[in-house]
Design a protein around this motif. Structure first.
Motif, PDB file in Angstrom:
ATOM      1  N   GLU A 134       1.012  -1.436   0.025  1.00  0.00           N
ATOM      2  CA  GLU A 134       0.005   0.035  -0.045  1.00  0.00           C
ATOM      3  C   GLU A 134       0.832   1.321   0.070  1.00  0.00           C
ATOM      4  O   GLU A 134       0.448   2.357  -0.890  1.00  0.00           O
ATOM      5  CB  GLU A 134      -0.918  -0.032   1.285  1.00  0.00           C
ATOM      6  CG  GLU A 134      -1.729   1.417   1.185  1.00  0.00           C
ATOM      7  CD  GLU A 134      -2.780   1.447   2.184  1.00  0.00           C
ATOM      8  OE1 GLU A 134      -3.179   0.487   3.111  1.00  0.00           O
ATOM      9  OE2 GLU A 134      -3.813   2.391   2.034  1.00  0.00           O
ATOM     10  N   ASP A 138      -1.154  -4.957   2.970  1.00  0.00           N
ATOM     11  CA  ASP A 138      -1.529  -3.819   3.608  1.00  0.00           C
ATOM     12  C   ASP A 138      -1.090  -4.070   4.932  1.00  0.00           C
ATOM     13  O   ASP A 138      -1.609  -4.842   5.872  1.00  0.00           O
ATOM     14  CB  ASP A 138      -3.057  -3.607   3.697  1.00  0.00           C
ATOM     15  CG  ASP A 138      -3.649  -2.423   3.916  1.00  0.00           C
ATOM     16  OD1 ASP A 138      -2.861  -1.739   4.720  1.00  0.00           O
ATOM     17  OD2 ASP A 138      -4.721  -2.072   3.640  1.00  0.00           O
ATOM     18  N   LEU A 193      -1.249  -2.176   7.546  1.00  0.00           N
ATOM     19  CA  LEU A 193      -2.174  -1.615   8.413  1.00  0.00           C
ATOM     20  C   LEU A 193      -3.644  -1.205   7.830  1.00  0.00           C
ATOM     21  O   LEU A 193      -3.707  -0.027   7.217  1.00  0.00           O
ATOM     22  CB  LEU A 193      -1.638  -0.314   9.258  1.00  0.00           C
ATOM     23  CG  LEU A 193      -2.508   0.529  10.037  1.00  0.00           C
ATOM     24  CD1 LEU A 193      -3.307  -0.311  10.960  1.00  0.00           C
ATOM     25  CD2 LEU A 193      -1.718   1.572  10.743  1.00  0.00           C
ATOM     26  N   ASP A 194      -4.286  -1.935   7.829  1.00  0.00           N
ATOM     27  CA  ASP A 194      -5.710  -1.947   7.091  1.00  0.00           C
ATOM     28  C   ASP A 194      -6.652  -1.194   8.274  1.00  0.00           C
ATOM     29  O   ASP A 194      -6.786  -2.004   9.361  1.00  0.00           O
ATOM     30  CB  ASP A 194      -6.245  -3.154   6.568  1.00  0.00           C
ATOM     31  CG  ASP A 194      -7.729  -2.786   5.809  1.00  0.00           C
ATOM     32  OD1 ASP A 194      -7.828  -2.039   5.113  1.00  0.00           O
ATOM     33  OD2 ASP A 194      -8.705  -3.753   6.099  1.00  0.00           O
ATOM     34  N   GLY A 195      -7.154  -0.118   8.152  1.00  0.00           N
ATOM     35  CA  GLY A 195      -7.869   0.772   9.114  1.00  0.00           C
ATOM     36  C   GLY A 195      -7.020   1.562   9.699  1.00  0.00           C
ATOM     37  O   GLY A 195      -6.898   1.724  11.174  1.00  0.00           O
ATOM     38  N   THR A 196      -6.318   2.248   8.982  1.00  0.00           N
ATOM     39  CA  THR A 196      -5.339   3.100   9.404  1.00  0.00           C
ATOM     40  C   THR A 196      -6.069   4.217  10.209  1.00  0.00           C
ATOM     41  O   THR A 196      -5.680   4.940  11.139  1.00  0.00           O
ATOM     42  CB  THR A 196      -4.598   4.004   8.268  1.00  0.00           C
ATOM     43  OG1 THR A 196      -3.820   3.011   7.450  1.00  0.00           O
ATOM     44  CG2 THR A 196      -3.810   5.046   8.593  1.00  0.00           C
ATOM     45  N   TYR A 225     -12.152   6.653  -0.068  1.00  0.00           N
ATOM     46  CA  TYR A 225     -11.855   8.121   0.111  1.00  0.00           C
ATOM     47  C   TYR A 225     -12.275   9.137  -0.877  1.00  0.00           C
ATOM     48  O   TYR A 225     -12.528  10.261  -0.334  1.00  0.00           O
ATOM     49  CB  TYR A 225     -10.054   8.013   0.086  1.00  0.00           C
ATOM     50  CG  TYR A 225      -9.552   7.224   1.331  1.00  0.00           C
ATOM     51  CD1 TYR A 225     -10.086   7.708   2.523  1.00  0.00           C
ATOM     52  CD2 TYR A 225      -8.966   5.975   1.121  1.00  0.00           C
ATOM     53  CE1 TYR A 225      -9.394   7.114   3.731  1.00  0.00           C
ATOM     54  CE2 TYR A 225      -8.455   5.598   2.174  1.00  0.00           C
ATOM     55  CZ  TYR A 225      -8.712   5.556   3.482  1.00  0.00           C
ATOM     56  OH  TYR A 225      -8.407   5.064   4.516  1.00  0.00           O
ATOM     57  N   ARG A 240     -20.489  -0.106   9.221  1.00  0.00           N
ATOM     58  CA  ARG A 240     -19.287   0.557   8.488  1.00  0.00           C
ATOM     59  C   ARG A 240     -18.137   0.342   9.383  1.00  0.00           C
ATOM     60  O   ARG A 240     -18.247   1.431  10.321  1.00  0.00           O
ATOM     61  CB  ARG A 240     -19.515   1.888   7.952  1.00  0.00           C
ATOM     62  CG  ARG A 240     -18.438   2.381   6.931  1.00  0.00           C
ATOM     63  CD  ARG A 240     -17.031   2.673   7.590  1.00  0.00           C
ATOM     64  NE  ARG A 240     -16.321   3.641   6.673  1.00  0.00           N
ATOM     65  CZ  ARG A 240     -15.389   3.115   5.766  1.00  0.00           C
ATOM     66  NH1 ARG A 240     -14.751   1.989   6.132  1.00  0.00           N
ATOM     67  NH2 ARG A 240     -14.657   3.850   5.087  1.00  0.00           N
ATOM     68  N   GLY A 263     -14.479  -0.028   9.100  1.00  0.00           N
ATOM     69  CA  GLY A 263     -13.375   0.743   8.821  1.00  0.00           C
ATOM     70  C   GLY A 263     -12.016   0.052   8.489  1.00  0.00           C
ATOM     71  O   GLY A 263     -10.989   0.655   8.360  1.00  0.00           O
ATOM     72  N   ALA A 264     -12.297  -1.401   8.085  1.00  0.00           N
ATOM     73  CA  ALA A 264     -11.173  -2.216   7.762  1.00  0.00           C
ATOM     74  C   ALA A 264     -11.740  -3.285   6.781  1.00  0.00           C
ATOM     75  O   ALA A 264     -12.440  -4.282   7.338  1.00  0.00           O
ATOM     76  CB  ALA A 264     -10.430  -2.750   9.042  1.00  0.00           C
ATOM     77  N   ALA A 265     -11.433  -3.005   5.443  1.00  0.00           N
ATOM     78  CA  ALA A 265     -12.000  -4.009   4.585  1.00  0.00           C
ATOM     79  C   ALA A 265     -11.526  -5.386   4.705  1.00  0.00           C
ATOM     80  O   ALA A 265     -12.394  -6.322   4.731  1.00  0.00           O
ATOM     81  CB  ALA A 265     -11.442  -3.509   3.229  1.00  0.00           C
ATOM     82  N   GLU A 305     -18.211  -2.956  -1.319  1.00  0.00           N
ATOM     83  CA  GLU A 305     -17.645  -1.667  -1.615  1.00  0.00           C
ATOM     84  C   GLU A 305     -17.190  -1.321  -3.084  1.00  0.00           C
ATOM     85  O   GLU A 305     -16.729  -2.179  -3.646  1.00  0.00           O
ATOM     86  CB  GLU A 305     -16.351  -1.640  -0.464  1.00  0.00           C
ATOM     87  CG  GLU A 305     -15.784  -0.190  -0.553  1.00  0.00           C
ATOM     88  CD  GLU A 305     -14.590  -0.152   0.624  1.00  0.00           C
ATOM     89  OE1 GLU A 305     -14.572  -0.877   1.753  1.00  0.00           O
ATOM     90  OE2 GLU A 305     -13.928   0.929   0.672  1.00  0.00           O
TER      91      GLU A 305
HETATM   92  C1  IPD Z   1      -9.166   1.324   4.053  1.00  0.00           C
HETATM   93  C2  IPD Z   1     -10.282   0.585   4.985  1.00  0.00           C
HETATM   94  C3  IPD Z   1     -11.529   0.972   4.758  1.00  0.00           C
HETATM   95  C4  IPD Z   1     -12.274   0.952   3.467  1.00  0.00           C
HETATM   96  C5  IPD Z   1     -11.094   1.946   2.373  1.00  0.00           C
HETATM   97  C6  IPD Z   1      -9.751   1.328   2.617  1.00  0.00           C
HETATM   98  P1  IPD Z   1      -6.806   1.712   4.905  1.00  0.00           P
HETATM   99  O1  IPD Z   1      -7.876   0.766   3.994  1.00  0.00           O
HETATM  100  O2  IPD Z   1     -10.246  -0.736   4.604  1.00  0.00           O
HETATM  101  O3  IPD Z   1     -12.506   0.176   5.644  1.00  0.00           O
HETATM  102  O4  IPD Z   1     -13.161   1.615   3.330  1.00  0.00           O
HETATM  103  O5  IPD Z   1     -11.643   1.580   1.175  1.00  0.00           O
HETATM  104  O6  IPD Z   1      -8.960   2.161   1.754  1.00  0.00           O
HETATM  105  O7  IPD Z   1      -6.654   3.043   4.094  1.00  0.00           O
HETATM  106  O8  IPD Z   1      -7.018   1.854   6.228  1.00  0.00           O
HETATM  107  O9  IPD Z   1      -5.473   0.652   4.637  1.00  0.00           O
END
Ligand code: IPD
Length: 268
Positions: free
Chosen positions: A67, A83, A85-88, A163, A188, A190-192, A209
Motif C-alpha cells: 500500500e 496492507d 495496516l488496514d484501518g489506518t 476516500y 461501516r 473501517g477495515a475492509a 464496497e
Molecule cells: C481502508 C479501509 C476502509 C475502506 C477503504 C480502505 P486503509 O484501508 O479498509 O475500511 O473503506 O476503502 O482504503 O486505508 O485503512 O488501509
C-alpha cells in the motif's frame, strides 16, 4: 500446495501486529495522501518495511504490491498484496479495529483461481485468519465457514466508503439506501480486510464496497471463497483479483444483493 506460503504469512503478520499493538498509544506522525482523511502514519511505513523485508528474505523470487509503495515488480509468477495496516483511520483514533493483511496471487494461474494464500490478522482481538487455495479458511486453528442465513431481512451487511466518496457520494448513497432498506442492518467498521474475514467466519452475511485496492481485499477474498462464500463484482461477474467493486457474501444472499447493486457504480 500453498500451505507453506500461508504459514509464513501468519508468522510475519503476527510480528507485524505486535509492532502495531506496541505503538497504538503513542502519538503518531500523520500525513494525508490523496484526501485529508486518507491518512498514513509512520507505523504504516515502518510495518510495511518490516513485512516487505521479511517476504523478500523468505521469497526472493516473489513480487510485492504494498500500500505505501515499497513493493517490487519484476514480472514474476507470485505477487504479494500487502496492507501493513488496514484501518489506518481507526488506528489513528485508537479504535482497536485494524489488521495486517497479506494476500498471495499466482499471476500465471488460471484466471478464476489466482488468489492462493491469504492472512488477515485482527491485532487487538488476536484473531489470526488464514486460508490457502483448497485448504479451507481458518481462525486461530479452527476451520471457519460462512453463515447459512438466506433471508436478507435478517442479514447483517458491512460496507466501506472510499476516500473519494465525499467528492462523489451519489452512487454510494444510492447503494446504501437500497441495501439498508432490504437488509437487517448495515455496519461501516473501517477495515475492509476485517469485513471480509468476518463474512468468512459467519458473523456477517455480506460486504460490498466500491473503490477498494488489491491490498485491502486480496487476502479476505480468498478467506471468503475458502469458507464457502462467493466473491464477485457488483454485476455478479467472478473476479480473479478484486479491484473496482466487490460483493462478498455467504452465497445464500448473494443474488438478491447483486441485483440491488448491479450496474450502480462509478468506477469500471
Ligand atoms: C481502508 C479501509 C476502509 C475502506 C477503504 C480502505 P486503509 O484501508 O479498509 O475500511 O473503506 O476503502 O482504503 O486505508 O485503512 O488501509
Amino acid at each position: 500446495m500453498y500451505l507453506s506460503f500461508a504459514q509464513a504469512a501468519v508468522d510475519i503478520a503476527r510480528q507485524a501486529g505486535a509492532m502495531l499493538a506496541d505503538a497504538l498509544r503513542e502519538t503518531h506522525t500523520v500525513e494525508s495522501k490523496s484526501e485529508l482523511h486518507n491518512m498514513v502514519t509512520e507505523m504504516d511505513r515502518r510495518v510495511e518495511a518490516f513485512v516487505v523485508g521479511e517476504l523478500l528474505r523468505r521469497f526472493p523470487d516473489h513480487d510485492i504490491c504494498a500500500e505505501e509503495g515499497s513493493g517490487t515488480d519484476g514480472g514474476r509468477s507470485f505477487r504479494w498484496h500487502v496492507d501493513p495496516l488496514d484501518g489506518t483511520n481507526n488506528y489513528v483514533h485508537r479504535l482497536p479495529w485494524f489488521a495486517v493483511s497479506l494476500g498471495l496471487e499466482r499471476v500465471d494461474a488460471e484466471v478464476d483461481r489466482r488468489l492462493v494464500a491469504g492472512v488477515v490478522y485482527n491485532v487487538m482481538h488476536d484473531e489470526m485468519f488464514w486460508a490457502a487455495l483448497d485448504e479451507g479458511a481458518w481462525l486461530n486453528g479452527e476451520r471457519i465457514h460462512v453463515s447459512a442465513e438466506s433471508d436478507l431481512g435478517r442479514s447483517l451487511v458491512t460496507t466501506g466508503i472510499p476516500y473519494w466518496g465525499k467528492a462523489h457520494p451519489r452512487t454510494l448513497v444510492d447503494n446504501f439506501e437500497r441495501i439498508v432498506t432490504a437488509c437487517g442492518d448495515v455496519r461501516r467498521l473501517g477495515a475492509a480486510a476485517l469485513d471480509l474475514a468476518n463474512v468468512a467466519c459467519g458473523r456477517l452475511e455480506a460486504y460490498f464496497e466500491e473503490g477498494i485496492q488489491t491490498w485491502d481485499v486480496a487476502a479476505g477474498a480468498l478467506l471468503v471463497r475458502e469458507a464457502g462464500g462467493r466473491v464477485t463484482d457488483y454485476d455478479g461477474a467472478p473476479i480473479p483479483m478484486p479491484t473496482a467493486h466487490i460483493l462478498a457474501s455467504n452465497g445464500a444472499v448473494h443474488d438478491p444483493l447483486q441485483r440491488l447493486l448491479g450496474g450502480n457504480y462509478r468506477l469500471t
